[in-house]
Design an enzyme around this catalytic site. Structure first.
Site, PDB file in Angstrom:
ATOM      1  N   ASP A 215      10.229   3.105  10.472  1.00 42.28           N
ATOM      2  CA  ASP A 215       8.976   3.547   9.859  1.00 42.28           C
ATOM      3  C   ASP A 215       8.894   5.063   9.779  1.00 42.28           C
ATOM      4  O   ASP A 215       7.908   5.600   9.288  1.00 42.28           O
ATOM      5  CB  ASP A 215       7.792   2.993  10.671  1.00 42.28           C
ATOM      6  N   SER A 239       0.826   2.725   5.907  1.00 36.90           N
ATOM      7  CA  SER A 239       1.764   1.654   5.568  1.00 36.90           C
ATOM      8  C   SER A 239       0.990   0.388   5.226  1.00 36.90           C
ATOM      9  O   SER A 239       0.052   0.023   5.928  1.00 36.90           O
ATOM     10  CB  SER A 239       2.702   1.380   6.753  1.00 36.90           C
ATOM     11  N   GLN A 289       9.400  -0.845   1.999  1.00 43.23           N
ATOM     12  CA  GLN A 289       8.010  -0.643   2.399  1.00 43.23           C
ATOM     13  C   GLN A 289       7.195  -0.156   1.207  1.00 43.23           C
ATOM     14  O   GLN A 289       7.656   0.672   0.420  1.00 43.23           O
ATOM     15  CB  GLN A 289       7.905   0.389   3.524  1.00 43.23           C
TER      16      GLN A 289
END
Length: 297
Positions: A215, A239, A289
């Protein structure tokens, strides 16, 4: 407020030990786990922490030598650093070759993340992979911690402690960027990363730490063409989802190359992809993502 977490370590071994403890979820009942709080954490929980803890909870419920090969997660609410996170695991499927788990992460009675993970028993098959990009070796690059220290005077006081604090994951960017005056560039970046101290041999903790670190740097890729960052003050980011495919075994205490690109952004969302290679060129994981990237007026 729950019990205060320990003080944040400053030495590399202590930082990595604390990260391992953070991801080592506590079993409180059958398929029910508690995730610890980040030492020194303030405000919103880092998304990689929730993914890493959720993966560890799922891994605890799987036996017979099956290993995680993919996970798909949706963030619904921001986590709060003032409280631990509870993880409930649902055993959806248990086969001879594959197993599937669902994980619900909750704080204060509300879900903050849903994740599905799939596990596979070892077997052989056809093989091919992308070639690793031709980038400088990590030994020739400067640690991001040094680059951050050089920008100390540009960091607003309220962000300075977080921006400069020691971290358990060392990052060495191939093309460092200025967070405060970013120039528009192509939506591609390369960074080497690894744990700052040796890890145990347990493959589950290496996957959990890779999930945690996946991440990092990812969402920022879709902002590169627009000359903005989370430090320019005019962008709200979060996110929205996160997916990882674990292709090959790896060690997170050895250098890994994280290559990310963003083929699209629009409608206050940005889509990002990542590939993770070992130093000798093996493709060990892929990541995707989509994130919120909203311009503040």
């Amino acid at each position: 407020m729950d019990a205060t977490p320990p003080e944040r370590a400053l030495d590399p071994a202590g930082l990595v030990r604390q990260l391992g403890e953070l991801l080592d979820v506590e079993r409180i009942d059958t398929d029910l786990y508690r995730g610890a709080r980040q030492p020194g954490g303030v405000g919103r929980v880092f998304g990689g922490q929730v993914i890493g803890q959720a993966l560890q909870a799922a891994q605890r419920s799987v036996e017979d030598g099956k290993a995680a090969h993919s996970l798909h997660a949706y963030f619904m609410r921001p986590g709060d650093e003032d409280h631990p996170i509870i993880y409930r695991v649902v055993r959806d499927f248990e086969g001879r070759s594959f197993a599937t788990r669902r994980v619900i992460a909750m704080q204060k009675g509300q879900p903050i993340l849903n994740m599905a993970a799939s596990f596979q028993a070892p077997e052989e098959g056809l093989h091919h992979q992308d070639a690793m990009p031709d980038v400088p070796d990590p030994d020739t690059l400067r640690p991001e911690s040094e680059l951050r220290e050089e920008m100390r005077d540009q960091v607003p006081e309220k962000f300075r402690r977080f921006f400069l604090r020691a971290r358990p994951v060392e990052i060495r960017p191939v093309s460092p960027r200025n967070w405060f005056r970013p120039a528009p560039t192509e939506p591609v970046q390369h960074s080497w990363f690894r744990a700052v101290a040796p890890l145990p041999d347990d493959p589950a903790i290496h996957r959990a730490m890779l999930a945690y670190a996946s991440d990092m740097t990812l969402l920022g890729t879709c902002m590169l063409p627009h000359g903005v960052s989370w430090m320019t003050g005019n962008i709200q980011t979060a996110s929205l989802d996160h997916a990882i495919w674990f292709h090959e075994p790896m060690r997170f205490d050895e250098w890994l190359l994280y290559t990310t690109d963003s083929p699209w952004s629009g409608h206050s969302r940005g889509f990002n992809r990542g590939r993770i290679f070992t130093r000798d060129g093996r493709l060990v994981a892929s990541v995707a993502q989509e994130g919120l990237v909203r311009q503040r007026r």
